[in-house]
Scaffold this active site. Structure first.
Site, PDB file in Angstrom:
ATOM      1  N   LYS A 210      54.862  -6.023  44.841  1.00 49.24           N
ATOM      2  CA  LYS A 210      54.527  -7.411  44.515  1.00 49.24           C
ATOM      3  C   LYS A 210      53.009  -7.610  44.544  1.00 49.24           C
ATOM      4  CE  LYS A 210      55.284 -12.126  46.118  1.00 49.24           C
ATOM      5  NZ  LYS A 210      56.009 -13.040  46.982  1.00 49.24           N
ATOM      6  N   GLU A 216      51.257   1.972  51.825  1.00 48.71           N
ATOM      7  CA  GLU A 216      52.204   3.065  51.592  1.00 48.71           C
ATOM      8  C   GLU A 216      52.406   3.302  50.091  1.00 48.71           C
ATOM      9  OE1 GLU A 216      52.589   0.514  53.625  1.00 48.71           O
ATOM     10  OE2 GLU A 216      53.615   1.089  55.484  1.00 48.71           O
ATOM     11  N   GLY A 271      59.499 -10.733  48.525  1.00 49.47           N
ATOM     12  CA  GLY A 271      59.792  -9.304  48.369  1.00 49.47           C
ATOM     13  C   GLY A 271      61.248  -8.977  48.651  1.00 49.47           C
ATOM     14  N   ARG A 272      61.787  -9.529  49.735  1.00 49.67           N
ATOM     15  CA  ARG A 272      63.175  -9.194  50.120  1.00 49.67           C
ATOM     16  C   ARG A 272      64.210  -9.935  49.286  1.00 49.67           C
ATOM     17  NH1 ARG A 272      60.144 -11.665  53.877  1.00 49.67           N
ATOM     18  NH2 ARG A 272      60.744 -13.700  54.697  1.00 49.67           N
ATOM     19  N   GLU A 357      63.595  -9.915  58.465  1.00 47.73           N
ATOM     20  CA  GLU A 357      62.254 -10.351  58.064  1.00 47.73           C
ATOM     21  C   GLU A 357      62.288 -11.861  57.773  1.00 47.73           C
ATOM     22  OE1 GLU A 357      59.993  -8.858  54.456  1.00 47.73           O
ATOM     23  OE2 GLU A 357      59.061  -7.590  55.963  1.00 47.73           O
ATOM     24  N   HIS A 388      83.811   6.682  64.254  1.00 46.16           N
ATOM     25  CA  HIS A 388      83.748   7.907  65.051  1.00 46.16           C
ATOM     26  C   HIS A 388      82.392   8.065  65.722  1.00 46.16           C
ATOM     27  CE1 HIS A 388      87.659   9.205  63.575  1.00 46.16           C
ATOM     28  NE2 HIS A 388      87.291   8.537  62.488  1.00 46.16           N
ATOM     29  N   LYS A 508      49.502  -3.841  60.501  1.00 45.00           N
ATOM     30  CA  LYS A 508      48.809  -3.347  59.299  1.00 45.00           C
ATOM     31  C   LYS A 508      47.305  -3.307  59.525  1.00 45.00           C
ATOM     32  CE  LYS A 508      51.959  -5.173  55.748  1.00 45.00           C
ATOM     33  NZ  LYS A 508      52.111  -6.075  54.621  1.00 45.00           N
TER      34      LYS A 508
END
Ligand code: F6P
Length: 543
Positions: A210, A216, A271-272, A357, A388, A508
C-alpha cells in the site's frame, strides 16, 4: 460522525449484562439444552448461504436481547451507516473506511471527498482483468519472449496474508500450469527458497505494498530486481517482469516500475481489508476474473446482510457480540478458528491480522482507557489436525476458549468416506466441548476410581458451528466479510478505532536505528538499555 459518549461501563445494557453473566456463568450448557428442546433451532440462523448454529454458546434469549441492546446503545447501526457512506470513521488517520466499496456493484455510488469512488474501483478491476487474462493466456510475454509460468507476490501483512490465504483457499479453481509463490519475510531464506527452482525469464513479480515503503517488501523487491537482472542482464526486462500494486505512484516510479504497470488503490482501503482490491491481483491471475468477481459478489452479499438484517438475525453482528460476551464477561483471552477444510489452512493466520491489528487497542476514539478487555487472541489450525495437538487443552484445560468450527456440506475432492469422517469430527468436537462427560458417566464405563478425574470432561465449553454448501469463490467472500463485520461490531462496542495500527510503529523505528548499528563499520556508540546494547555487541562480534 456520531460517537457514543457514554463510557462502556455506564451503558445500561453493559451493566445488565454484568448481572446477567453471574447467572449464566453458574449454568451448564447441559441444563440450557435440557430446559429448551428447541434450542438447536432457536439459536441458529441461515443467511446468504451461511448457516450459523450458535446454540452451543453459554447464552439464553435474554443474553442475545441484552447484547443486541448493547449494540444499539453503542450505535452500531449509525456507525455502520457511517462506514458504508464513506464517513471518515478512521479517526486517528482521518480516513474513510471503505473496503465495502471494493465490492460494490457498478450501479452503486459512494461519495468520498465529493467523488464517487465506485467507477474508480471498477476501472482498476477492469485493468486487473485485462492483465490477468493476458498472463493466463500466455499473451503477456517475458523479456526473452517466453510466456510467464511463475507469479511471485512480494508483500507483507495485508499485502501478503490475504493473497496467500485466498490462493490456498481457491487453489481448486486456479490455473494449474501457473506456479504461485508468496514472499513476505525479510529473512532472505523466504526469497531464496521461493525462487530456487524458478527461471527468471518465466517469472513475474507482483510487488504489493500500500505504502511502497515497507522495509521487508522493499528489501525483497530489490533482491528480486537484482535476481532478475542477474539472469536477464538488461534494465528493460523490469517492465516485463515487475508490476506494482500500491497507492503510492511516486515510490513505484522511484523503484523503477513503469506506472503503466501499476494497479492502484486508495487510502480508504486498510491493508488488512485489501485482499479484494488490486492487492488481490495474484488471486485474480490464479482463479481468473470471473471467479474473482464471484468472490466480490460473495463479499457484497454479506455486506448487504450486515447493513440490513435485524441485529438478532445478523450473522456478523451476532458473531461479534458473542466474542464481546466471552471476552468481557467470561474473561476469555482467545478465540480458536477451526476450519474443517484443508483449503482454508491459512484462514486462521489471515484472521489474526484482521482481528488483532484491528481490535488490539487499549484506548477509545477519544483517547480514554477502554475500561474493558478488547480484542482477544485469534489462533487456530485446520481440523482434524488440531485435534491431535492442542484440543486437549480446549477440552480439559483450565481456560475457556470459545471455538468457531467452520465446515462444508460438500467437498471439492470427494474421496471415499473422507468427507463424512471429516464432518463427523466437526460435530463430535462441538458436542464433546458443550456436554463433556460426567464422573458418573466415566465410572459407568468401568474406569478405575483413580483415573476418573482424569477422564472427566467438564463440558460447558462454547462454540459456534458455521456451515456452508461448498467452498467456492463466492462462499469465501462471504466468510471473510462475515469476520470483517464481526470485527467492526466488536470495535464499535469497545468504541475503539479498528482501522489504525499505531502499535506497529515503535518497533519499526527502533529497527531502523539498530540496522545502522549492526552494519556500521565503526563500533557504534550505543544508547539502548543494557540488555539491547549487549545483544547488539554480541551480534556484531559473531556475525
Ligand atoms: O506494519 C503493519 C502494516 O502497516 C499492515 O497494516 C500492513 O498490512 C502491512 O504493514 C504492509 O503494509 P504495506 O502494504 O504498506 O507494505
Amino acid at each position: 460522525m456520531s460517537e457514543p459518549t457514554i463510557p462502556l461501563a455506564n451503558r445500561p445494557a453493559w451493566k445488565a449484562l454484568q448481572t446477567h453473566a453471574t447467572q449464566i456463568r453458574a449454568t451448564h450448557l447441559r441444563q440450557l439444552f435440557a430446559d429448551d428442546p428447541h434450542r438447536g433451532e432457536r439459536f441458529a440462523i441461515q443467511a446468504e448461504g451461511i448457516f450459523l448454529d450458535y446454540s452451543k454458546n453459554r447464552i439464553t434469549a435474554e443474553t442475545i436481547a441484552l447484547l443486541t441492546h448493547l449494540a444499539e446503545e453503542s450505535r452500531l447501526r449509525e456507525r455502520t451507516e457511517s462506514m458504508f457512506t464513506g464517513q471518515k470513521i478512521n479517526i486517528t488517520e482521518n480516513r474513510a473506511v471503505l473496503h465495502v466499496a471494493l465490492r460494490a456493484p457498478k450501479t452503486e455510488s459512494i461519495i468520498v471527498d465529493g467523488e464517487d469512488v465506485v467507477p474508480e474501483v471498477h476501472k482498476v478491476l477492469d485493468k486487473m482483468s485485462t492483465f490477468s487474462d493476458r498472463v493466463r493466456s500466455g499473451e503477456w510475454k517475458g523479456h526473452t519472449g517466453k510466456r510467464i509460468r511463475n507469479v511471485v507476490n512480494i508483500g507483507i501483512g495485508g499485502s501478503d496474508l490475504g493473497p496467500v490465504m485466498a490462493y490456498e483457499a481457491l487453489k481448486h479453481y486456479s490455473q494449474r500450469d501457473l506456479t504461485f509463490r508468496f514472499v513476505s519475510n525479510v529473512d532472505g531464506t523466504d526469497f531464496a527458497e521461493a525462487v530456487q527452482d524458478l527461471k527468471a525469464d518465466e517469472t513475474l513479480f507482483l510487488v504489493a505494498s500500500k505504502t511502497f515503503t515497507t522495509l521487508e517488501t522493499m528489501t525483497n523487491a530489490h533482491t528480486a530486481r537484482d535476481w532478475t537482472l542477474a539472469a536477464l542482464g538488461d534494465e528493460s526486462a523490469i517492465a516485463k517482469h515487475f508490476v506494482a500494486i500500491s497507492t503510492n505512484a511516486k515510490e513505484v516510479a522511484r523503484f523503477g516500475i513503469d506506472t503503466e504497470n501499476m494497479f492502484g488503490f486508495w487510502d480508504w482501503v486498510g491493508g488488512r481489508y485489501s485482499m479484494d482490491s488490486a492487492i488481490g491481483l495474484s488471486t485474480m491471475i490464479a482463479i481468473g476474473p470471473v471467479n474473482f468477481h464471484a468472490m466480490l459478489a460473495g463479499f457484497h452479499a454479506m455486506d448487504r446482510h450486515f447493513r440490513t438484517a435485524p441485529l438478532a438475525e445478523n450473522l456478523p453482528a451476532l458473531l461479534g457480540l458473542l466474542t464481546v460476551w466471552y471476552t468481557d464477561f467470561f474473561d476469555a483471552q482467545t478465540v480458536a478458528i477451526l476450519p474443517y477444510e484443508q483449503y482454508l489452512k491459512r484462514f486462521p493466520a489471515y484472521l489474526q491480522q484482521l482481528t488483532m491489528e484491528s481490535n488490539g487497542k487499549h484506548v477509545t476514539l477519544t483517547g480514554e482507557h477502554v475500561g474493558a478487555d478488547t480484542g482477544p487472541i485469534y489462533w487456530g489450525e485446520p481440523g482434524t489436525n488440531g485435534q491431535h495437538s492442542f484440543y486437549q487443552l480446549i477440552h480439559q484445560g483450565t481456560r475457556l476458549i470459545p471455538c468457531d468450527f467452520i465446515g462444508f456440506f460438500k467437498t471439492l475432492n470427494p474421496l471415499g468416506r473422507h468427507h463424512d469422517i471429516l464432518t463427523a469430527n466437526v460435530f463430535a468436537q462441538a458436542e464433546a466441548l458443550a456436554f463433556g462427560k460426567t464422573a458418573e458417566e466415566v465410572k459407568a464405563s468401568g474406569t478405575p476410581d483413580e483415573l476418573v478425574p482424569h477422564k472427566v470432561f467438564e463440558g460447558n465449553r462454547p462454540s459456534n458451528t458455521i456451515l456452508a454448501d461448498l467452498l467456492t469463490p463466492e462462499t469465501l467472500g462471504k466468510l471473510i466479510a462475515l469476520y470483517e463485520h464481526a470485527v467492526f461490531t466488536q470495535g464499535v462496542i469497545w468504541n475503539i478505532d479498528s482501522f489504525d495500527q499505531w502499535g506497529v510503529e515503535l518497533g519499526k523505528v527502533l529497527a531502523q536505528k539498530i540496522i545502522g548499528e549492526l552494519e556500521s563499520a565503526e563500533e557504534p556508540a550505543l544508547d539502548h538499555d543494557v540488555s539491547t546494547s549487549r545483544l547488539i555487541r554480541l551480534y556484531r562480534s559473531k556475525k
